[in-house]
Design an enzyme around this catalytic site. Sequence first.
Site, PDB file in Angstrom:
ATOM      1  N   SER A 138     -56.322  97.761  70.809  1.00  0.00           N
ATOM      2  CA  SER A 138     -57.165  97.005  71.738  1.00  0.00           C
ATOM      3  C   SER A 138     -57.920  95.871  71.046  1.00  0.00           C
ATOM      4  O   SER A 138     -58.598  96.100  70.030  1.00  0.00           O
ATOM      5  CB  SER A 138     -58.160  97.983  72.381  1.00  0.00           C
ATOM      6  OG  SER A 138     -59.273  97.297  72.897  1.00  0.00           O
ATOM      7  N   GLY A 139     -57.831  94.683  71.630  1.00  0.00           N
ATOM      8  CA  GLY A 139     -58.576  93.551  71.083  1.00  0.00           C
ATOM      9  C   GLY A 139     -60.077  93.781  71.195  1.00  0.00           C
ATOM     10  O   GLY A 139     -60.831  93.521  70.257  1.00  0.00           O
ATOM     11  N   LEU A 140     -60.493  94.313  72.358  1.00  0.00           N
ATOM     12  CA  LEU A 140     -61.913  94.617  72.545  1.00  0.00           C
ATOM     13  C   LEU A 140     -62.358  95.660  71.517  1.00  0.00           C
ATOM     14  O   LEU A 140     -63.406  95.531  70.882  1.00  0.00           O
ATOM     15  CB  LEU A 140     -62.141  95.132  73.976  1.00  0.00           C
ATOM     16  CG  LEU A 140     -63.524  95.673  74.308  1.00  0.00           C
ATOM     17  CD1 LEU A 140     -64.595  94.607  74.142  1.00  0.00           C
ATOM     18  CD2 LEU A 140     -63.559  96.229  75.733  1.00  0.00           C
ATOM     19  N   ASP A 162     -65.324  90.167  71.774  1.00  0.00           N
ATOM     20  CA  ASP A 162     -63.918  90.022  72.143  1.00  0.00           C
ATOM     21  C   ASP A 162     -63.712  88.595  72.667  1.00  0.00           C
ATOM     22  O   ASP A 162     -63.538  88.369  73.865  1.00  0.00           O
ATOM     23  CB  ASP A 162     -63.578  91.080  73.211  1.00  0.00           C
ATOM     24  CG  ASP A 162     -62.109  91.077  73.584  1.00  0.00           C
ATOM     25  OD1 ASP A 162     -61.288  90.566  72.803  1.00  0.00           O
ATOM     26  OD2 ASP A 162     -61.788  91.581  74.686  1.00  0.00           O
ATOM     27  N   ASP A 184     -52.569  94.126  71.154  1.00  0.00           N
ATOM     28  CA  ASP A 184     -53.210  93.157  72.040  1.00  0.00           C
ATOM     29  C   ASP A 184     -53.296  91.832  71.274  1.00  0.00           C
ATOM     30  O   ASP A 184     -54.132  91.671  70.386  1.00  0.00           O
ATOM     31  CB  ASP A 184     -54.605  93.692  72.400  1.00  0.00           C
ATOM     32  CG  ASP A 184     -55.360  92.770  73.337  1.00  0.00           C
ATOM     33  OD1 ASP A 184     -54.837  91.682  73.657  1.00  0.00           O
ATOM     34  OD2 ASP A 184     -56.475  93.151  73.750  1.00  0.00           O
ATOM     35  N   ASP A 215     -54.068  88.936  72.460  1.00  0.00           N
ATOM     36  CA  ASP A 215     -54.909  87.950  73.166  1.00  0.00           C
ATOM     37  C   ASP A 215     -54.042  86.784  73.670  1.00  0.00           C
ATOM     38  O   ASP A 215     -52.960  87.015  74.172  1.00  0.00           O
ATOM     39  CB  ASP A 215     -56.051  87.470  72.261  1.00  0.00           C
ATOM     40  CG  ASP A 215     -57.068  88.581  72.002  1.00  0.00           C
ATOM     41  OD1 ASP A 215     -57.155  89.491  72.826  1.00  0.00           O
ATOM     42  OD2 ASP A 215     -57.748  88.540  70.961  1.00  0.00           O
ATOM     43  N   GLU A 267     -51.614  87.050  76.629  1.00  0.00           N
ATOM     44  CA  GLU A 267     -52.173  86.747  77.953  1.00  0.00           C
ATOM     45  C   GLU A 267     -52.260  85.237  78.155  1.00  0.00           C
ATOM     46  O   GLU A 267     -52.366  84.477  77.178  1.00  0.00           O
ATOM     47  CB  GLU A 267     -53.552  87.403  78.100  1.00  0.00           C
ATOM     48  CG  GLU A 267     -54.602  86.884  77.133  1.00  0.00           C
ATOM     49  CD  GLU A 267     -55.821  87.801  77.009  1.00  0.00           C
ATOM     50  OE1 GLU A 267     -55.652  89.032  76.822  1.00  0.00           O
ATOM     51  OE2 GLU A 267     -56.953  87.280  77.079  1.00  0.00           O
ATOM     52  N   LYS A 284     -60.106  82.901  73.844  1.00  0.00           N
ATOM     53  CA  LYS A 284     -60.256  83.617  75.113  1.00  0.00           C
ATOM     54  C   LYS A 284     -61.647  84.263  75.217  1.00  0.00           C
ATOM     55  O   LYS A 284     -62.395  84.318  74.242  1.00  0.00           O
ATOM     56  CB  LYS A 284     -59.155  84.670  75.268  1.00  0.00           C
ATOM     57  CG  LYS A 284     -58.997  85.709  74.148  1.00  0.00           C
ATOM     58  CD  LYS A 284     -60.006  86.843  74.046  1.00  0.00           C
ATOM     59  CE  LYS A 284     -60.095  87.779  75.200  1.00  0.00           C
ATOM     60  NZ  LYS A 284     -59.072  88.836  75.199  1.00  0.00           N
ATOM     61  N   ASN A 309     -63.407  87.951  76.882  1.00  0.00           N
ATOM     62  CA  ASN A 309     -63.042  89.247  77.442  1.00  0.00           C
ATOM     63  C   ASN A 309     -63.002  89.162  78.971  1.00  0.00           C
ATOM     64  O   ASN A 309     -63.853  88.515  79.587  1.00  0.00           O
ATOM     65  CB  ASN A 309     -64.063  90.311  76.996  1.00  0.00           C
ATOM     66  CG  ASN A 309     -63.746  91.668  77.593  1.00  0.00           C
ATOM     67  OD1 ASN A 309     -64.214  91.996  78.681  1.00  0.00           O
ATOM     68  ND2 ASN A 309     -62.921  92.433  76.909  1.00  0.00           N
ATOM     69  N   SER A 310     -62.010  89.809  79.547  1.00  0.00           N
ATOM     70  CA  SER A 310     -61.763  89.692  80.989  1.00  0.00           C
ATOM     71  C   SER A 310     -62.945  90.141  81.846  1.00  0.00           C
ATOM     72  O   SER A 310     -63.045  89.751  83.009  1.00  0.00           O
ATOM     73  CB  SER A 310     -60.533  90.510  81.364  1.00  0.00           C
ATOM     74  OG  SER A 310     -59.434  90.099  80.604  1.00  0.00           O
ATOM     75  N   ARG A 329     -48.985  89.061  79.904  1.00  0.00           N
ATOM     76  CA  ARG A 329     -50.115  89.492  80.761  1.00  0.00           C
ATOM     77  C   ARG A 329     -50.662  88.296  81.518  1.00  0.00           C
ATOM     78  O   ARG A 329     -50.988  87.278  80.909  1.00  0.00           O
ATOM     79  CB  ARG A 329     -51.182  90.092  79.849  1.00  0.00           C
ATOM     80  CG  ARG A 329     -52.597  90.149  80.398  1.00  0.00           C
ATOM     81  CD  ARG A 329     -53.449  90.954  79.438  1.00  0.00           C
ATOM     82  NE  ARG A 329     -54.867  90.791  79.593  1.00  0.00           N
ATOM     83  CZ  ARG A 329     -55.762  91.446  78.859  1.00  0.00           C
ATOM     84  NH1 ARG A 329     -55.367  92.293  77.921  1.00  0.00           N
ATOM     85  NH2 ARG A 329     -57.048  91.253  79.036  1.00  0.00           N
ATOM     86  N   HIS A 352     -53.517  92.197  85.167  1.00  0.00           N
ATOM     87  CA  HIS A 352     -54.874  92.658  84.876  1.00  0.00           C
ATOM     88  C   HIS A 352     -55.800  92.362  86.052  1.00  0.00           C
ATOM     89  O   HIS A 352     -55.585  91.409  86.800  1.00  0.00           O
ATOM     90  CB  HIS A 352     -55.396  91.990  83.605  1.00  0.00           C
ATOM     91  CG  HIS A 352     -56.418  92.821  82.883  1.00  0.00           C
ATOM     92  ND1 HIS A 352     -56.578  94.168  83.102  1.00  0.00           N
ATOM     93  CD2 HIS A 352     -57.347  92.501  81.930  1.00  0.00           C
ATOM     94  CE1 HIS A 352     -57.539  94.636  82.330  1.00  0.00           C
ATOM     95  NE2 HIS A 352     -58.028  93.645  81.601  1.00  0.00           N
TER      96      HIS A 352
END
Length: 297
Positions: A24-26, A36, A63, A65, A92, A98, A100-101, A134, A165
Amino acid sequence: MAGVHDAFSAILASHAGFQCLWASGLGMSAAAGRRDANELSSSQILDQLEPMADCTDAPILVDGDSGHGDFNNARLFVRALVKRGLAGVCFEDKRFPKRNSFADAEHELVAPGEFSGKLRAARDAAPDFCIVARTEALIAGRGKSEALDRAAAYVEAGADAILIHSKARDAEEVLDFAGAWNGLRPLVVVPSTYEHTPMSVFQNAGVSLVIWANQAIRAAMVAMDLTYRHLLSSKPLAALDLELAPLDALLTLLNHSELREAEVAYGSWPSGIINRRSTAAAVSSTIGGLKIDNDPI
Ligand code: SPV
Ligand code: MG
């Protein structure tokens, strides 16, 4: 697929029985005390991934990103992942750097053509590598129709699977997307905000892979915070509302007994061997393209 953020969590997830892992990137950012938001460089991420891949046989989907830059950075990143034994990458369609979503931020997407170029570059750099595309179209508020168009373009560009996502509190928009998806590639979902949806709902919608990206690091966060605060309060450890792993369990998890056996096998030379000069005739060994012989220099 279990989200992991370091080698220790990768070991725990594979011991628990997960057969594939999500780096996980986060999680990796948090483990390094960073946000992130591409605050970690691609080489810092690669340094984190190396021990993770080394500590488990479970394939790891990384991930990636938005590819750490343009198409060129993305393909260099993919090549580095292949060399380090990672199993796949997910890119993504966000602009680099980026956010974080789930962060309160602008979620700027790149044009589908630009992202497709990135996917094609990654595919050409590693024809057999797993590449998941993604789309953040729903995160950016662009709606189902754009999400579907982007996903179709990414399949065309060589993606092995599509990750849709969403930051919605329920699974409705993801299920809506799944219902309209052409099924040309497997569908991946990450229920971070709609995590109480029963697994059967995803199965019935034709979803192929569910990534539990951050549940474990959030559980660890609560457990560690509770423990640190309790220790600081000087209350007896017995009153801690959490059962600690016995120290033995930690040593066993990291396979300390193998080191004991290795010490017996390799830790010392049989007596007498150290001072014995070899009388053998000149020999040479060839390893790869490197030839080593025992002629005096
Ligand atoms: C991550 O694990 O870094 C992800 C998934 O991208 S999520 O945090 O749910 O956006
Ligand atoms: Mg991420």
